[in-house]
Scaffold this motif. Structure first.
Motif, PDB file in Angstrom:
ATOM      1  N   ASP A 181       0.828  -1.209   0.000  1.00  0.00           N
ATOM      2  CA  ASP A 181       0.000   0.000   0.000  1.00  0.00           C
ATOM      3  C   ASP A 181       0.858   1.252   0.000  1.00  0.00           C
ATOM      4  O   ASP A 181       1.959   1.265   0.526  1.00  0.00           O
ATOM      5  N   VAL A 182       0.307   2.291  -0.582  1.00  0.00           N
ATOM      6  CA  VAL A 182       0.990   3.586  -0.563  1.00  0.00           C
ATOM      7  C   VAL A 182       0.527   4.353   0.675  1.00  0.00           C
ATOM      8  O   VAL A 182      -0.667   4.578   0.845  1.00  0.00           O
ATOM      9  N   PRO A 183       1.456   4.720   1.530  1.00  0.00           N
ATOM     10  CA  PRO A 183       1.013   5.471   2.706  1.00  0.00           C
ATOM     11  C   PRO A 183       0.544   6.872   2.329  1.00  0.00           C
ATOM     12  O   PRO A 183       1.122   7.509   1.443  1.00  0.00           O
ATOM     13  N   LEU A 184      -0.517   7.318   2.966  1.00  0.00           N
ATOM     14  CA  LEU A 184      -0.989   8.699   2.752  1.00  0.00           C
ATOM     15  C   LEU A 184      -0.536   9.560   3.921  1.00  0.00           C
ATOM     16  O   LEU A 184      -0.333   9.072   5.024  1.00  0.00           O
ATOM     17  N   LYS A 185      -0.393  10.852   3.653  1.00  0.00           N
ATOM     18  CA  LYS A 185       0.026  11.772   4.710  1.00  0.00           C
ATOM     19  C   LYS A 185      -0.972  11.774   5.868  1.00  0.00           C
ATOM     20  O   LYS A 185      -2.178  11.806   5.622  1.00  0.00           O
ATOM     21  N   PRO A 186      -0.477  11.786   7.073  1.00  0.00           N
ATOM     22  CA  PRO A 186      -1.416  11.979   8.183  1.00  0.00           C
ATOM     23  C   PRO A 186      -1.929  13.424   8.181  1.00  0.00           C
ATOM     24  O   PRO A 186      -1.284  14.328   7.641  1.00  0.00           O
ATOM     25  N   ARG A 187      -3.091  13.595   8.759  1.00  0.00           N
ATOM     26  CA  ARG A 187      -3.752  14.894   8.806  1.00  0.00           C
ATOM     27  C   ARG A 187      -2.824  15.997   9.319  1.00  0.00           C
ATOM     28  O   ARG A 187      -2.838  17.125   8.832  1.00  0.00           O
ATOM     29  N   SER A 188      -1.997  15.654  10.287  1.00  0.00           N
ATOM     30  CA  SER A 188      -1.128  16.668  10.908  1.00  0.00           C
ATOM     31  C   SER A 188      -0.111  17.226   9.919  1.00  0.00           C
ATOM     32  O   SER A 188       0.434  18.304  10.123  1.00  0.00           O
ATOM     33  N   GLN A 189       0.136  16.496   8.837  1.00  0.00           N
ATOM     34  CA  GLN A 189       1.157  16.982   7.887  1.00  0.00           C
ATOM     35  C   GLN A 189       0.558  17.702   6.683  1.00  0.00           C
ATOM     36  O   GLN A 189       1.280  18.113   5.779  1.00  0.00           O
ATOM     37  N   TRP A 190      -0.750  17.844   6.659  1.00  0.00           N
ATOM     38  CA  TRP A 190      -1.357  18.498   5.500  1.00  0.00           C
ATOM     39  C   TRP A 190      -0.929  19.953   5.408  1.00  0.00           C
ATOM     40  O   TRP A 190      -0.913  20.672   6.418  1.00  0.00           O
ATOM     41  N   LYS A 191      -0.592  20.326   4.190  1.00  0.00           N
ATOM     42  CA  LYS A 191      -0.264  21.734   3.951  1.00  0.00           C
ATOM     43  C   LYS A 191      -1.399  22.446   3.228  1.00  0.00           C
ATOM     44  O   LYS A 191      -1.527  23.654   3.308  1.00  0.00           O
ATOM     45  N   TYR A 192      -2.156  21.715   2.444  1.00  0.00           N
ATOM     46  CA  TYR A 192      -3.132  22.375   1.569  1.00  0.00           C
ATOM     47  C   TYR A 192      -4.580  21.999   1.902  1.00  0.00           C
ATOM     48  O   TYR A 192      -5.472  22.825   1.796  1.00  0.00           O
TER      49      TYR A 192
END
Ligand code: FES
Ligand code: FES
Lengths: 732, 162
Positions: A181-192
């Motif tokens: 699986d491709v890991p997705l960014k956790p919410r805390s790392q969202w920039k946009y």
């Protein structure tokens, strides 16, 4: 073609928006992915293209009609690709299976589904491309991919010094294979995501550069206008052909399945020639209905047929029969037009055995079927280019305007642009159906014990199936299109998902009442209908939330606390209602001469409560303020959420105050903005929008702002005057 | 019939029927597609251009009436290639939704500000109320005009730091 029955009739899991045909369309070419050495373009998946020259192109497969997909969906892919949304160029998708909306199995934008349905796939598309770029860089540098970072379109070496732009890596990245699986960014790392961001299409739309369907320009293009039967279902028999063909600039004039087409070298010349037209119509199959007949027809049907039960809890019949206090009410809602600011139009070019169409459409793969319908072409011979849409609101899910442009192009064999006048757009639309609602409820000592909601009117599938059923069998001869439509209707609810367009919002009645019955008396007066922003919720919201208000007043209770008491186990409903009431100062005195009304309605998975403050001034209704609280799960772009709420409120108020299409002998009586009136700026209230902070999966916002404002205003007028209004539009 | 039109500072000669609405001449003869067709009856403002500095509904202006006038369209609103301050404000505020009405909105607002550099809210609403927007972008339009007019919008977008 080998394909089993289950593949065809894959039942969609979500019934959102009442759009329900989940179909598998074979026969479309898939998107080519991979690296192209000649051009230096790398397509890691159907949505992204990265070039040697560091261009990043995103193929947007949900059309932009104002609701903000151009910005919102780009933000999703940008987040995971780790580039600013502004660094991405957006292109509109061609027709391909990859671009179908998984909720409908069609390439279709509607039902407030775009963010919800793209949330996972687009983030995964961005993340996997980024990971492949990182893996390629790590291989070059001989480091672990996990140690590399990305930023602004570069992969950074763990040493913090070296970096490589994505463009340099595209060829290598293509060879990388992701396992697992491709890991997705956790919410805390969202920039946009969730950040206050502007709209990526704002500049193009503020400088006149955005290209809408009506702006398409092709070499040696000619213009066409269509004169349709003034009554639905009428057929052109003959017309003064010689006279019209002799008019300046006229190239052709002929009878089609859709009416009489006039083709000229300039638009205005086509219009002037149209004025000279004298058409003889055959009305033997036409609808001859007048407005009072519609509701007479509905009342008759409601009495003859109690309707099919769509939801039954407890024993509502028995409870209502021996009710302490029986409350009954009937609500009427008229036909409504969409009135998109850009009138219907399409441009088509038939050459070399194929048809190209440029059009503002919400459903390009259905556009192919429409374009092929009256030609010898198959849908596979049709290419659709989607443009910006000057409004959609559901109208552009129906492809009649593409059908017209294509059948003219097929005959004239040069590029032709067909434009509807505003009058044609108003009169020959597919409308939000007129509906009748019969409500009954029982109160015992102020407690709501029974609820019976009878919905009387048509369902949209009956009309839409004509468009959509052939999509299921694209190889079927066109002669069978009508049959396919009928078969599609017969299997509805059995082999295909049920059409809930008439009952949505009613079956989901959220209040804790032990005995509930919701039923639908299915009857169709024959006036063309389609989806209209918020669809069934638009009329069920008015019926349910006005009746709740009537019951609160019967029970001598405050409308907010009456509702809250019945929402113990509905925390998200409760929260928006409490917040809207609080923000609106519900328990504070109302300014002199005004009154407040409230309504709460969930649609498309999104919870919205609204409080309206209104007065009557100089014989007219004046709306002063609307306070709105919305819970749409995780927010991608708070500004767009707010705009969709305020836009929805204006749309709903327009319907509540002005909206009505009426018929006289089968002819629509309204024509332009003087008699199908939109809200002007001076009529727009102050609007306050409160967005609930949530980590729930995102749900739609394009439509849910519309339903509650209509009953909330009606309820405010009741509080003001003591007179209950049960028919729309509301009167002072 | 032959006409000479001055559009965005440039002269064009063309041959069209004198009753052709200016709108279609701008769009189809001169390729200026930024001016939009909404109603064709002077009811919506989507087709607003300036004729000698005055806002005009090009759908209801026969081309013969525009001869000799200075015509400005959305494409010519800002002469120097920069965005007009209103266009900048439109982008900053994210005004457009579908965007179809916005050329007309901006042309009407530009005329207002050219004559009254600091209109109050009421004056803004009075000047703009003939321009329809089906998407309901009205609050953002007011905020954008106010931001250029130097007024302080009470209108606070949600989530924005106060
Ligand atoms: S198109 Fe000219 S006012 Fe509407
Ligand atoms: S932005 Fe769509 S009509 Fe104004």
């Amino acid at each position: 073609m080998a394909m089993n029955r289950r593949d065809f009739l894959k039942v969609s899991t979500s019934a959102s928006g009442g759009l329900l045909l989940a179909l598998n369309l074979p026969g479309c070419a898939s998107v080519q992915t991979g690296y192209e050495p000649e051009t230096g373009e790398w397509k890691p998946n159907a949505w992204l293209e990265l070039t040697r020259d560091n261009d990043i192109i995103f193929t947007l497969d949900r059309v932009e009609m104002g609701q903000g997909t151009y910005t919102g969906l780009t933000t999703l892919i940008a987040e995971e690709l780790d580039v600013a949304p502004e660094a991405i160029r957006v292109e509109f998708a061609p027709v391909a299976p990859e671009y179908r909306n998984p909720l409908f199995g069609l390439q279709l934008t509607g039902g407030s589904t775009s963010v919800a349905s793209s949330w996972q796939p687009l983030r995964e598309a961005g993340a996997s491309a980024r990971l492949m770029l990182v893996m390629a860089a790590a291989r070059v540098w001989r480091v672990e991919p996990g140690q590399c970072k990305t930023e602004g379109g570069y992969v950074r070496h763990p040493n913090g010094l070296d970096s490589m732009p994505y463009g340099k890596l595209v060829e290598l990245a293509d060879k990388e294979v992701i396992r697992g699986d491709v890991p997705l960014k956790p919410r805390s790392q969202w920039k946009y995501i969730g950040r206050q961001a502007g709209r990526l299409d704002a500049e193009a739309k503020s400088t006149g550069q955005a290209m809408y369907g009506i702006d398409v320009e092709l070499p040696d293009m000619v213009y066409a206008v269509m004169t349709r039967s003034p009554r639905y279902g009428g057929l052109a028999v003959s017309f003064n052909r010689d006279q019209v063909r002799a008019m300046p600039g006229v190239l052709d004039a002929f009878i089609t399945e859709r009416g009489v087409a006039v083709v000229a070298d300039r638009y205005w010349r086509a219009r002037k020639a149209q004025e000279a037209l004298a058409v003889e119509w055959d009305f033997s199959e036409a609808v001859g209905l007048s407005n009072p007949d519609v509701f007479k027809h509905y009342r008759q049907a409601a009495g003859d047929d109690p309707g099919e039960d769509e939801r039954v809890d407890g024993d509502p019949e028995a409870v209502l029969e021996k009710a302490g206090t029986l409350v009954e009410a009937e609500y009427e809602q008229p036909y409504l037009a969409h009135a998109t600011m850009e009138p219907m139009n399409a441009t088509a070019w038939y050459r070399d055995g194929g048809m190209e169409v440029w059009a503002p459409t919400q459903a390009p793969d259905l556009g192919r079927i429409a374009a092929a319908r009256h030609t010898d072409l198959s849908p596979d011979d049709v290419t659709i280019h989607t443009t910006f849409l000057g409004g959609g609101f559901g109208r552009r899910l129906t492809q009649d305007y593409i059908e017209e442009a294509a059948l003219v192009a097929y005959r004239v064999k040069v590029p032709v642009k067909l434009i509807w006048s505003r009058e044609e757009d108003t009169r020959h639309g597919f409308f939000r159906p007129a509906m009748l609602h019969r409500m009954a409820a029982s109160l015992e000592d102020g407690q709501l014990t029974g609820w019976d909601h009878q919905i009387v009117g048509p369902q949209i599938l009956d009309w839409y199936v004509r468009n959509a059923a052939p999509a299921q069998y694209p190889w079927a001869p066109k002669l069978l299109y009508g049959t396919l439509g009928r078969v599609g209707l017969m299997v509805e609810g059995i082999a295909t998902p049920k059409d809930i367009s008439a009952i949505e919002g009613a079956i989901g009645y959220p209040y804790a009442v032990p005995n509930v019955r919701v039923r639908h008396t299915h009857t169709d007066p024959g006036v063309p209908i389609t989806w209209w922003r918020s669809v069934g919720y638009s009329h069920n919201g008015f019926a349910v939330e006005t009746f709740m208000d009537e019951l609160a007043s019967q029970a001598n209770e405050d409308p907010v606390s009456f509702r809250l008491k019945l929402l113990e186990s509905e925390p998200r409903h409760r929260r928006v209602l409490e917040r809207a009431a609080e923000l609106a100062g519900w328990n504070q005195p109302v300014p002199e001469g005004r009154a407040r009304g409230v309504a709460l309605f969930k649609s498309f998975g999104t919870y919205v409560a609204q409080v309206v403050e209104a007065s009557i001034e100089q014989g007219g209704i004046r709306v002063h303020k609307v306070t709105c609280s919305v819970d749409c799960g995780q927010v991608v772009n708070p500004r767009i959420v707010e705009d969709q709420m305020t836009g929805g409120i204006v749309f709903g108020l327009t319907a509540a105050l002005n909206g009505e299409i009426t018929l006289d002998g089968g002819e629509v009586q309204q024509s332009n903005f003087h008699d199908y009136r939109l809200l002007h700026m001076h009529q727009v209230p102050e609007m306050v929008v409160d967005i609930v902070d949530s980590e729930e999966p995102p749900t739609g916002v394009g439509e849910p702002g519309v339903p509650p404002v209509i009953p909330a205003l009606g309820n405010a007028l009741f509080a003001l005057t003591g007179k209950r209004q049960r028919r729309l539009p509301l009167k002072a | 019939m032959a006409f000479t039109l001055t559009v965005n500072g440039r002269q064009h000669s063309l041959d069209v029927e004198p009753d052709t609405p200016l709108l279609w001449v701008l769009r189809d003869e001169l390729g200026l597609k930024g001016t939009k067709f909404g109603c064709g009856a002077g009811l919506c403002g989507a087709c607003t251009v300036h004729l000698n500095g005055q806002p005009a509904r090009s759908c209801s202006t026969p081309v013969e009436m525009a001869e000799g006038a200075e015509i400005t369209t959305i494409e010519g609103l800002s002469a120097d290639g920069e965005l007009h301050p209103l266009q900048k404000a439109w982008v900053e505020q994210g005004v457009p939704q579908c965007g179809y009405c916005q050329s007309g909105q901006i042309m009407t607002a530009a005329h207002l500000l050219a004559n009254n550099p600091s209109p109050d809210r009421e004056q803004i609403v009075t000047a703009m109320t003939g321009n329809l927007c089906r998407c309901g972008t009205y609050p953002r339009i007011v905020a954008a005009v106010e931001s250029v007019a130097g007024g302080v919008g009470q209108y606070q977008p949600a989530g924005e730091d106060a």
